[in-house]
Design an enzyme around this catalytic site. Structure first.
Site, PDB file in Angstrom:
ATOM      1  N   GLY A 192       2.172  -3.767 -11.134  1.00 34.77           N
ATOM      2  CA  GLY A 192       3.246  -3.975 -10.169  1.00 34.77           C
ATOM      3  C   GLY A 192       3.989  -5.297 -10.248  1.00 34.77           C
ATOM      4  O   GLY A 192       5.183  -5.357  -9.965  1.00 34.77           O
ATOM      5  N   GLU A 202       1.370 -11.452  -7.203  1.00 28.11           N
ATOM      6  CA  GLU A 202       1.245 -10.048  -6.799  1.00 28.11           C
ATOM      7  C   GLU A 202       2.613  -9.477  -6.420  1.00 28.11           C
ATOM      8  O   GLU A 202       3.511 -10.206  -6.007  1.00 28.11           O
ATOM      9  CB  GLU A 202       0.310  -9.952  -5.583  1.00 28.11           C
ATOM     10  CG  GLU A 202      -1.084  -9.445  -5.920  1.00 28.11           C
ATOM     11  CD  GLU A 202      -1.135  -7.954  -6.258  1.00 28.11           C
ATOM     12  OE1 GLU A 202      -0.162  -7.390  -6.787  1.00 28.11           O
ATOM     13  OE2 GLU A 202      -2.180  -7.344  -5.983  1.00 28.11           O
ATOM     14  N   ASP A 203       2.740  -8.166  -6.544  1.00 29.92           N
ATOM     15  CA  ASP A 203       3.959  -7.507  -6.084  1.00 29.92           C
ATOM     16  C   ASP A 203       3.966  -7.396  -4.564  1.00 29.92           C
ATOM     17  O   ASP A 203       4.955  -7.706  -3.910  1.00 29.92           O
ATOM     18  CB  ASP A 203       4.133  -6.123  -6.734  1.00 29.92           C
ATOM     19  CG  ASP A 203       2.885  -5.229  -6.619  1.00 29.92           C
ATOM     20  OD1 ASP A 203       1.830  -5.713  -6.168  1.00 29.92           O
ATOM     21  OD2 ASP A 203       2.976  -4.056  -7.002  1.00 29.92           O
ATOM     22  N   ASP A 252      -0.680  -5.442   0.890  1.00 31.61           N
ATOM     23  CA  ASP A 252      -0.624  -4.373   1.883  1.00 31.61           C
ATOM     24  C   ASP A 252      -1.838  -4.543   2.807  1.00 31.61           C
ATOM     25  O   ASP A 252      -1.801  -5.351   3.727  1.00 31.61           O
ATOM     26  CB  ASP A 252      -0.609  -3.038   1.125  1.00 31.61           C
ATOM     27  CG  ASP A 252      -0.425  -1.828   2.019  1.00 31.61           C
ATOM     28  OD1 ASP A 252      -0.106  -2.002   3.197  1.00 31.61           O
ATOM     29  OD2 ASP A 252      -0.607  -0.700   1.528  1.00 31.61           O
ATOM     30  N   LYS A 310       3.083  -6.914   3.903  1.00 35.13           N
ATOM     31  CA  LYS A 310       3.164  -6.063   5.097  1.00 35.13           C
ATOM     32  C   LYS A 310       2.175  -6.600   6.123  1.00 35.13           C
ATOM     33  O   LYS A 310       1.002  -6.186   6.140  1.00 35.13           O
ATOM     34  CB  LYS A 310       2.788  -4.618   4.742  1.00 35.13           C
ATOM     35  CG  LYS A 310       3.742  -3.908   3.808  1.00 35.13           C
ATOM     36  CD  LYS A 310       3.214  -2.497   3.529  1.00 35.13           C
ATOM     37  CE  LYS A 310       4.118  -1.732   2.585  1.00 35.13           C
ATOM     38  NZ  LYS A 310       3.505  -0.454   2.171  1.00 35.13           N
ATOM     39  N   PHE A 313       6.224   2.482   3.133  1.00 32.37           N
ATOM     40  CA  PHE A 313       6.064   2.524   1.679  1.00 32.37           C
ATOM     41  C   PHE A 313       7.364   2.121   0.987  1.00 32.37           C
ATOM     42  O   PHE A 313       8.440   2.584   1.349  1.00 32.37           O
ATOM     43  CB  PHE A 313       5.628   3.921   1.242  1.00 32.37           C
ATOM     44  CG  PHE A 313       5.168   3.965  -0.175  1.00 32.37           C
ATOM     45  CD1 PHE A 313       3.881   3.542  -0.508  1.00 32.37           C
ATOM     46  CD2 PHE A 313       6.014   4.383  -1.188  1.00 32.37           C
ATOM     47  CE1 PHE A 313       3.452   3.550  -1.828  1.00 32.37           C
ATOM     48  CE2 PHE A 313       5.590   4.399  -2.511  1.00 32.37           C
ATOM     49  CZ  PHE A 313       4.304   3.987  -2.830  1.00 32.37           C
ATOM     50  N   ASP A 344       5.725   1.204  -7.841  1.00 31.83           N
ATOM     51  CA  ASP A 344       5.898   2.610  -8.175  1.00 31.83           C
ATOM     52  C   ASP A 344       5.541   3.535  -7.030  1.00 31.83           C
ATOM     53  O   ASP A 344       4.788   3.177  -6.117  1.00 31.83           O
ATOM     54  CB  ASP A 344       5.006   2.986  -9.368  1.00 31.83           C
ATOM     55  CG  ASP A 344       3.532   3.070  -8.986  1.00 31.83           C
ATOM     56  OD1 ASP A 344       3.024   2.087  -8.414  1.00 31.83           O
ATOM     57  OD2 ASP A 344       2.908   4.122  -9.235  1.00 31.83           O
ATOM     58  N   ARG A 348       9.516   2.007 -11.017  1.00 32.35           N
ATOM     59  CA  ARG A 348       9.303   0.585 -11.304  1.00 32.35           C
ATOM     60  C   ARG A 348      10.532  -0.088 -11.904  1.00 32.35           C
ATOM     61  O   ARG A 348      10.705  -1.293 -11.809  1.00 32.35           O
ATOM     62  CB  ARG A 348       8.143   0.409 -12.295  1.00 32.35           C
ATOM     63  CG  ARG A 348       6.788   0.839 -11.776  1.00 32.35           C
ATOM     64  CD  ARG A 348       5.699   0.323 -12.729  1.00 32.35           C
ATOM     65  NE  ARG A 348       4.430   1.021 -12.570  1.00 32.35           N
ATOM     66  CZ  ARG A 348       3.488   0.685 -11.700  1.00 32.35           C
ATOM     67  NH1 ARG A 348       3.679  -0.329 -10.884  1.00 32.35           N
ATOM     68  NH2 ARG A 348       2.353   1.346 -11.643  1.00 32.35           N
TER      69      ARG A 348
HETATM   70  P1  IMP Z   1      -3.724  -3.791  -0.982  1.00 33.45           P
HETATM   71  O1  IMP Z   1      -3.771  -2.708   0.066  1.00 33.45           O
HETATM   72  O2  IMP Z   1      -3.193  -5.085  -0.418  1.00 33.45           O
HETATM   73  O3  IMP Z   1      -5.066  -3.961  -1.652  1.00 33.45           O
HETATM   74  O4  IMP Z   1      -2.686  -3.295  -2.058  1.00 33.45           O
HETATM   75  C1  IMP Z   1      -3.076  -2.843  -3.321  1.00 33.45           C
HETATM   76  C2  IMP Z   1      -1.926  -2.449  -4.204  1.00 33.45           C
HETATM   77  O5  IMP Z   1      -1.386  -1.215  -3.728  1.00 33.45           O
HETATM   78  C3  IMP Z   1      -0.723  -3.376  -4.300  1.00 33.45           C
HETATM   79  O6  IMP Z   1      -0.908  -4.460  -5.179  1.00 33.45           O
HETATM   80  C4  IMP Z   1       0.325  -2.423  -4.803  1.00 33.45           C
HETATM   81  O7  IMP Z   1       0.251  -2.307  -6.210  1.00 33.45           O
HETATM   82  C5  IMP Z   1      -0.042  -1.113  -4.125  1.00 33.45           C
HETATM   83  N1  IMP Z   1       0.834  -0.901  -2.924  1.00 33.45           N
HETATM   84  C6  IMP Z   1       0.573  -1.233  -1.652  1.00 33.45           C
HETATM   85  N2  IMP Z   1       1.611  -0.916  -0.839  1.00 33.45           N
HETATM   86  C7  IMP Z   1       2.553  -0.362  -1.646  1.00 33.45           C
HETATM   87  C8  IMP Z   1       3.886   0.178  -1.401  1.00 33.45           C
HETATM   88  O8  IMP Z   1       4.430   0.215  -0.290  1.00 33.45           O
HETATM   89  N3  IMP Z   1       4.527   0.667  -2.507  1.00 33.45           N
HETATM   90  C9  IMP Z   1       3.992   0.658  -3.755  1.00 33.45           C
HETATM   91  N4  IMP Z   1       2.770   0.160  -4.014  1.00 33.45           N
HETATM   92  C10 IMP Z   1       2.055  -0.342  -2.970  1.00 33.45           C
HETATM   93 MG    MG Z   2       1.080   1.681  -7.546  1.00 33.25          MG
HETATM   94 MG    MG Z   3      -0.160  -5.108  -7.141  1.00 37.07          MG
END
Ligand code: IMP
Ligand code: MG
Ligand code: MG
Length: 180
Positions: free
Chosen positions: A48, A102-103, A106, A134, A155, A162, A168
């Site tokens: 990402g 990081e992208d 979440d 978020k 989302f 993606d 992407r």
């Molecule tokens: P985490 O929930 O912070 O562990 O997020 C893990 C990964 O899920 C992120 O690094 C993203 O690659 C993916 N992700 C979380 N939210 C989104 C979204 O809204 N769109 C696309 N990918 C997401």
């Molecule tokens: Mg993804």
């Molecule tokens: Mg990521």
């Protein structure tokens, strides 16, 4: 920009290319100031973060290094639960000023599990740069040092992010449509 369709879902334009690029230049300027005289090592998390890491890196003037890793998650034993391992972490981090790129943060679970592993490698400092956050979704205690945009718990796709493998390549960031 007009709404787009990816797989079965409709997405509305949310952050324009110009908005994203302007914010990244601000973050780069801030990092330049914070790391003046140092040589930070950026670690981008694939897939990402590849676009954000590239654009952030292009805008830096401070001497810096960049490397990319992939995080693989698998179920460990009952006591260890889900285990995250870094693939491709070949750099020596001892004494380095590390910035994880990081992208999006979440739930925060990925970084909450991975950062302690990086700390084991004894970097001099460890910070996080994420394009998106978020806050309403985040359930882990993380200090996010550089955040591009705090966004609602919806989302998003585009600019490296993606939806089931696609989207992407979009230059803008799109948000899942309310009336989809
Ligand atoms: P985490 O929930 O912070 O562990 O997020 C893990 C990964 O899920 C992120 O690094 C993203 O690659 C993916 N992700 C979380 N939210 C989104 C979204 O809204 N769109 C696309 N990918 C997401
Ligand atoms: Mg993804
Ligand atoms: Mg990521």
């Amino acid at each position: 920009m007009a709404p787009i369709k990816l797989h079965d879902k409709t997405f509305d334009s949310y952050l324009s290319e110009d908005t994203i690029q302007t914010r990244i230049r601000e973050l780069a300027a801030q990092i330049d100031r914070d790391y003046a005289g140092k040589r930070p090592l950026f670690i981008g998390i694939l897939n990402g973060a590849f676009m954000f890491a590239a654009d952030l890196f292009k805008n830096l003037t401070v001497e810096a290094e960049v490397s990319f890793i992939k995080l693989a998650s698998y179920s460990g034993t009952k006591s260890t639960g889900r285990v995250i391992t870094a693939i491709g972490l070949d750099q020596d981090l001892i004494g380095r000023d590390v910035i994880v790129v990081e992208d999006i943060v979440d739930t925060g679970k990925t970084l909450a599990e991975f950062l302690p592993q990086l700390q084991h490698n004894q970097p001099a400092s460890l910070r996080i740069a994420t394009l998106l956050h978020k806050p309403e979704a985040t359930q882990f205690d993380l200090t996010l040092d550089y955040v591009g945009f705090a966004i609602p718990n919806k989302f998003v796709v585009g600019y490296g992010l993606d939806y089931d493998g696609i989207g992407r390549n979009l230059r803008e960031i799109y948000q899942l449509s309310e009336n989809a």
